[in-house]
Design an enzyme around this catalytic site. Sequence first.
Site, PDB file in Angstrom:
ATOM      1  N   TRP A  32       0.872  -1.173   0.000  1.00  0.00           N
ATOM      2  CA  TRP A  32       0.000   0.000   0.000  1.00  0.00           C
ATOM      3  C   TRP A  32       0.914   1.230   0.000  1.00  0.00           C
ATOM      4  CZ3 TRP A  32      -1.807   2.789   4.848  1.00  0.00           C
ATOM      5  CH2 TRP A  32      -2.763   3.769   4.531  1.00  0.00           C
ATOM      6  N   ASP A  84      -0.399  -5.124   9.601  1.00  0.00           N
ATOM      7  CA  ASP A  84      -1.389  -4.137   9.209  1.00  0.00           C
ATOM      8  C   ASP A  84      -2.645  -4.916   8.809  1.00  0.00           C
ATOM      9  OD1 ASP A  84      -2.926  -2.119   8.216  1.00  0.00           O
ATOM     10  OD2 ASP A  84      -1.561  -1.522   6.604  1.00  0.00           O
ATOM     11  N   LYS A 121     -13.160  -0.397   6.371  1.00  0.00           N
ATOM     12  CA  LYS A 121     -13.771  -1.258   5.360  1.00  0.00           C
ATOM     13  C   LYS A 121     -14.798  -2.218   5.944  1.00  0.00           C
ATOM     14  CE  LYS A 121      -9.958  -0.468   4.374  1.00  0.00           C
ATOM     15  NZ  LYS A 121      -9.014   0.661   4.445  1.00  0.00           N
TER      16      LYS A 121
HETATM   17  N1  PLA Z   1      -3.558  -0.331   5.438  1.00  0.00           N
HETATM   18  C1  PLA Z   1      -3.851  -0.770   4.214  1.00  0.00           C
HETATM   19  C2  PLA Z   1      -3.134  -1.955   3.699  1.00  0.00           C
HETATM   20  C3  PLA Z   1      -4.822  -0.118   3.459  1.00  0.00           C
HETATM   21  O1  PLA Z   1      -5.086  -0.576   2.248  1.00  0.00           O
HETATM   22  C4  PLA Z   1      -5.477   1.007   3.972  1.00  0.00           C
HETATM   23  C5  PLA Z   1      -6.507   1.758   3.174  1.00  0.00           C
HETATM   24  C6  PLA Z   1      -5.145   1.409   5.276  1.00  0.00           C
HETATM   25  C7  PLA Z   1      -4.186   0.716   5.978  1.00  0.00           C
HETATM   26  C8  PLA Z   1      -5.744   2.581   5.983  1.00  0.00           C
HETATM   27  O2  PLA Z   1      -7.057   2.789   5.917  1.00  0.00           O
HETATM   28  P1  PLA Z   1      -7.784   3.702   7.014  1.00  0.00           P
HETATM   29  O3  PLA Z   1      -6.805   4.714   7.478  1.00  0.00           O
HETATM   30  O4  PLA Z   1      -8.948   4.277   6.325  1.00  0.00           O
HETATM   31  O5  PLA Z   1      -8.162   2.767   8.105  1.00  0.00           O
HETATM   32  N2  PLA Z   1      -6.369   1.732   1.787  1.00  0.00           N
HETATM   33  C9  PLA Z   1      -7.362   2.309   0.882  1.00  0.00           C
HETATM   34  C10 PLA Z   1      -7.601   3.782   1.132  1.00  0.00           C
HETATM   35  C11 PLA Z   1      -8.694   1.601   1.035  1.00  0.00           C
HETATM   36  C12 PLA Z   1      -6.383   4.636   1.224  1.00  0.00           C
HETATM   37  O6  PLA Z   1      -5.466   4.532   0.381  1.00  0.00           O
HETATM   38  O7  PLA Z   1      -6.361   5.441   2.159  1.00  0.00           O
HETATM   39  C13 PLA Z   1      -6.860   2.051  -0.540  1.00  0.00           C
HETATM   40  O8  PLA Z   1      -7.599   2.375  -1.485  1.00  0.00           O
HETATM   41  O9  PLA Z   1      -5.764   1.491  -0.701  1.00  0.00           O
END
Ligand code: PLA
Length: 458
Positions: free
Chosen positions: A186, A267, A303
């Site tokens: 991510w 995570d 989510k």
């Molecule tokens: N960790 C991972 C692996 C994630 O994909 C995301 C969210 C988070 C943490 C953190 O989300 P939160 O702070 O809302 O709890 N990833 C999303 C959104 C869904 C983003 O990038 O913020 C994504 O589209 O990858």
Amino acid sequence: MASLALSPPPAASAVALRRNPKQRSLVGIGKRSSSDLFVKEKALGRVSMSVAVNVSRFEGVTMAPPDPILGVSEAYKADTDNLKLNLGVGAYRTEELQPYVLNVVKKAENLMLEKGENKEYLPIEGLAAFNKVTAELMFGADNPVIQQGRVTTVQGLSGTGSLRLAAAFIQRYFPESKALISSPTWGNHKNIFNDARVPWSEYRYYDPRTVGLDFEGMIADIKAAPDGSFVLLHGCAHNPTGIDPTPEQWKKIADVIQEKNHIPFFDVAYQGFASGSLDEDAYSVRLFVERGLELLVAQSYSKNLGLYAERIGAINVVCSSPDASARVKSQLKRIARPMYSNPPVHGARIVANVVGDPTLFGEWKKEMEQMAGRIKNVRQRLYDSLSQKDTSGKDWSFILKQIGMFSFTGLNKAQSDSMTDKWHVYMTKDGRISLAGLSLSKCEYLADAIIDSFHNIS
Ligand code: PLA
């Protein structure tokens, strides 16, 4: 200060201009002479705040690029085409592609209204009832680490804020350690460690040749890292690849981490979204805990409870003794206090009401199964459409092997650009699409877009 308020915007300080003669010639401040500036300086004392010229004081601030994930939603909103599809951010949509507020969330909010709860500050570590059920959800209520008081749980600003808090803790207490993150991961993981000044390097994870896990590479890289590194692991539903290790592979990963005295840092942003079962998706974390390892787990309810904007999650630290756990908590609070003081209460109460109430908990599990089920159906339909329409013989079955909200399509940047520019399909440039933002009825259109982009753009 009065002279500041009267200065016509945009304004820049004399100090900034003196320090940066280049900027001065660039913006042509011609009308005021340097002696004017000097007189004002003398008269007012605080020159830097008082002298107005035709240049912003923020001239040196460069334009940041849009965020690679959240920026996609901004671009999507600006597109006026009816065919547009937002498969960028991982946010669940209904079959009608509308945002979804879970029924259990509405019920919990009604309960909160009925109770007429106040808006007093929470303690720095968050709502006690929330922290309790959150740790139980992750580790299992009967887990010895909970019974023995070896888990410290601090409510965080969702997954991101919890990761950031932990990163600040690592930087403060393990300044010699580095973090290991998967390649790819991510995108925000890198930002989080960078901003917290925790050095990081990558371990191999995704193998484009097999469109699967590069398990050998992963193990080799974790072995090669300096002892005592923090190994960031996606507890389930790896983002962006949708590829998770098998239970057997998790055991081997735990072996190597144990051997190397590394500290696992999970995570968990998608508990329940990988398999549809909260317990199954906690398998990896619980396995490492069973091994007696000390570890960190960041959790998010964005989510699985659809609480994206409530910013509700937690950081858990499993320690070898209750005493260590209490000390760790005290330091996490110390880091949180000057950053945001204490967390928001609304989302924490929703979670405490849903997870802490057997009836609502049961209803939540059903709703989550439905959401995970809808994504699985869409995944199947997309695969079917691709297989039927693509006559080249390309094997698209990797899509079915991936789990969670995403599919890592293998489209490169140019192909992803074409998806957006030609087909109005908004996605991240690493080739990731969020199936949670796709409906059954749009699968054929998406398949056409993917086939065209894949075969006609190099
Ligand atoms: N960790 C991972 C692996 C994630 O994909 C995301 C969210 C988070 C943490 C953190 O989300 P939160 O702070 O809302 O709890 N990833 C999303 C959104 C869904 C983003 O990038 O913020 C994504 O589209 O990858």
